[in-house]
Write a protein that holds these residues in place. Structure first.
Motif, PDB file in Angstrom:
ATOM      1  N   SER A   1       0.833  -1.214   0.000  1.00 13.65           N
ATOM      2  CA  SER A   1       0.000   0.000   0.000  1.00 13.65           C
ATOM      3  C   SER A   1       0.862   1.256   0.000  1.00 13.65           C
ATOM      4  O   SER A   1       0.366   2.352  -0.255  1.00 13.65           O
ATOM      5  N   GLY A   2       2.144   1.091   0.318  1.00 13.41           N
ATOM      6  CA  GLY A   2       3.042   2.253   0.303  1.00 13.41           C
ATOM      7  C   GLY A   2       3.057   3.041   1.604  1.00 13.41           C
ATOM      8  O   GLY A   2       3.777   4.041   1.709  1.00 13.41           O
ATOM      9  N   ILE A   3       2.310   2.588   2.618  1.00 14.61           N
ATOM     10  CA  ILE A   3       2.229   3.381   3.853  1.00 14.61           C
ATOM     11  C   ILE A   3       3.597   3.506   4.526  1.00 14.61           C
ATOM     12  O   ILE A   3       3.916   4.542   5.106  1.00 14.61           O
ATOM     13  N   VAL A   4       4.423   2.458   4.395  1.00 13.84           N
ATOM     14  CA  VAL A   4       5.747   2.528   5.049  1.00 13.84           C
ATOM     15  C   VAL A   4       6.697   3.493   4.339  1.00 13.84           C
ATOM     16  O   VAL A   4       7.743   3.846   4.882  1.00 13.84           O
ATOM     17  N   SER A   5       6.335   3.920   3.138  1.00 16.04           N
ATOM     18  CA  SER A   5       7.177   4.896   2.424  1.00 16.04           C
ATOM     19  C   SER A   5       6.665   6.322   2.584  1.00 16.04           C
ATOM     20  O   SER A   5       7.248   7.260   2.044  1.00 16.04           O
ATOM     21  N   MET A   6       5.561   6.464   3.318  1.00 12.37           N
ATOM     22  CA  MET A   6       4.989   7.799   3.521  1.00 12.37           C
ATOM     23  C   MET A   6       5.797   8.577   4.547  1.00 12.37           C
ATOM     24  O   MET A   6       6.275   8.009   5.528  1.00 12.37           O
TER      25      MET A   6
ATOM     26  N   ASN B   1       9.262   3.854  13.814  1.00 16.08           N
ATOM     27  CA  ASN B   1       9.087   2.523  13.252  1.00 16.08           C
ATOM     28  C   ASN B   1       7.669   2.451  12.679  1.00 16.08           C
ATOM     29  O   ASN B   1       6.728   1.997  13.320  1.00 16.08           O
ATOM     30  N   GLY B   2       7.544   2.938  11.449  1.00 16.27           N
ATOM     31  CA  GLY B   2       6.229   3.058  10.820  1.00 16.27           C
ATOM     32  C   GLY B   2       5.548   1.712  10.629  1.00 16.27           C
ATOM     33  O   GLY B   2       4.339   1.570  10.847  1.00 16.27           O
ATOM     34  N   LEU B   3       6.336   0.718  10.250  1.00 14.96           N
ATOM     35  CA  LEU B   3       5.758  -0.618  10.079  1.00 14.96           C
ATOM     36  C   LEU B   3       5.217  -1.120  11.422  1.00 14.96           C
ATOM     37  O   LEU B   3       4.120  -1.667  11.498  1.00 14.96           O
TER      38      LEU B   3
END
Ligand SMILES: *Cc1c(COP(=O)(O)O)cnc(C)c1O
Length: 338
Positions: free
Chosen positions: A25-30, A220-222
């Motif tokens: 989903s790309g959330i970890v690259s936000m 730590n977004g993940l």
């Protein structure tokens, strides 16, 4: 392999799919200050509050580990020094870290009382009435509670302490690298009175950031994403608490009865001191070594002993991500030694 290791421990089976989703989903690259990521942080914070029944007015922050929380308590919340009534290796380690930052002078100068609610090293716990007694005996002190191996497993009376923290690799059923820090209005007032602002993780700085669902540094977004998902999935803490306590009682009865003729016995004799989330079992060095090795060959990872009990105990995690079926299998296998 079914792992009963008390941390890092068994993760929820959904974690693999959630982690894949976080990547695709790309959330970890936000950017962590983007509205999309702030929504994830806000969701995780709300999930922890709702599912764990954190009182209105208590604040929340995410940091990297429980060890970091030990240092935050010493840096930002301890004016003089802290008192550490400990009963095992984690309690002692906390004291050593804290006193390097705020060395003890006279014990009656302590303004923070540091308690490990669940001592993972030897399977003991400080129950809520005992915390209540500390409150009465030290009315002016802040009470900080390391609840690393019990938060999200059993229910607490949050009002009995000012600071509570846990890393997520124990009862939250997640991979390591994130910790939940919960603090009372009284703790925040203390931080303001001390006014400590010298660190990237000074509590006042954390507080300012988390009140906007942001973090002082790239988090730590993940881990935060996974925490959000796991909090959406788990039942309210009262339900988990009832299940975990029942299963702990079953484990203790199992060792007292089914395993009475085995070379193993419970490390802690007094039932009221026994942990609900970590069962510590003792035996001779040779027997402990043998059972751990045989268990591994049979597909069960038992927890090693820790600290003083390294070679003479094994530990069994009783965490929520471990299923009743996992427990039944291990018990069936252990009966062979009984
Ligand atoms: C595991 C554990 C810690 C250490 O947690 P980290 O995330 O490694 O810092 C501290 N206290 C207790 C009681 C623990 O069980």
């Amino acid at each position: 392999m079914i792992t009963f290791y008390p941390g890092p421990s068994k993760i929820y089976p959904q974690v693999a799919a959630w982690a894949a989703e976080a990547c695709t989903s790309g959330i970890v690259s936000m950017n962590h200050r983007s509205p999309e990521f702030m929504a994830v942080t806000e969701g995780a914070m709300r999930g922890v509050r709702d599912k764990l029944n954190v009182p209105e007015g208590y604040h929340l922050a995410f940091v990297s580990s429980a060890t970091e929380c030990w240092e935050i308590v010493a840096q930002s919340l301890t004016a003089q020094t802290s008192l550490h009534p400990y009963s095992g290796a984690f309690g002692k380690k906390w004291m050593d870290y804290a006193h390097r930052i705020k060395p003890p002078q006279q014990p009656d100068e302590a303004d923070v009382l540091c308690v490990v609610q669940n001592e993972t090293s030897n399977g003991t716990q400080v129950r809520m009435p005992a915390l209540g007694t500390f409150r009465q005996e030290f009315p002016d002190a802040l009470i900080a509670v390391d609840a690393v191996s019990s938060m999200a497993g059993i229910a607490f009376d949050w009002t009995l302490a000012d600071v509570w923290f846990a890393s997520v690799q124990k009862c939250f059923g997640l991979p390591a690298g994130l910790a939940v820090l919960i603090y009372s209005p009284r703790a925040l007032a203390r931080a303001e009175a001390i006014g400590e602002n010298n660190h990237y993780n000074s509590l006042l700085f954390l507080h300012e950031n988390f009140s906007k669902f942001q973090t002082p540094y790239t988090p730590n977004g993940l881990g935060i994403y996974l925490l959000d998902r796991v909090m959406q999935t788990v039942p309210p803490i009262a339900e988990t608490d009832a299940h975990i306590r029942q299963r702990a009682a079953d484990w203790y009865q199992f060792f007292e009865e089914a395993m009475a003729g085995s070379p193993f016995r419970l490390l802690i004799d007094e039932p009221e001191r026994r942990s609900d989330t970590v069962i510590a079992v003792t035996g001779s060095e040779a027997d402990i070594k043998a059972v751990k090795g045989a268990a591994k060959a049979a597909g069960f990872m038992l927890g090693n002993g820790y600290g003083d009990w390294k070679t003479t105990t094994f530990r069994i995690a009783n965490f929520p991500a471990i299923t009743d079926d996992d427990v039944a299998r291990l018990q069936a296998w252990l009966r062979g030694w009984g």
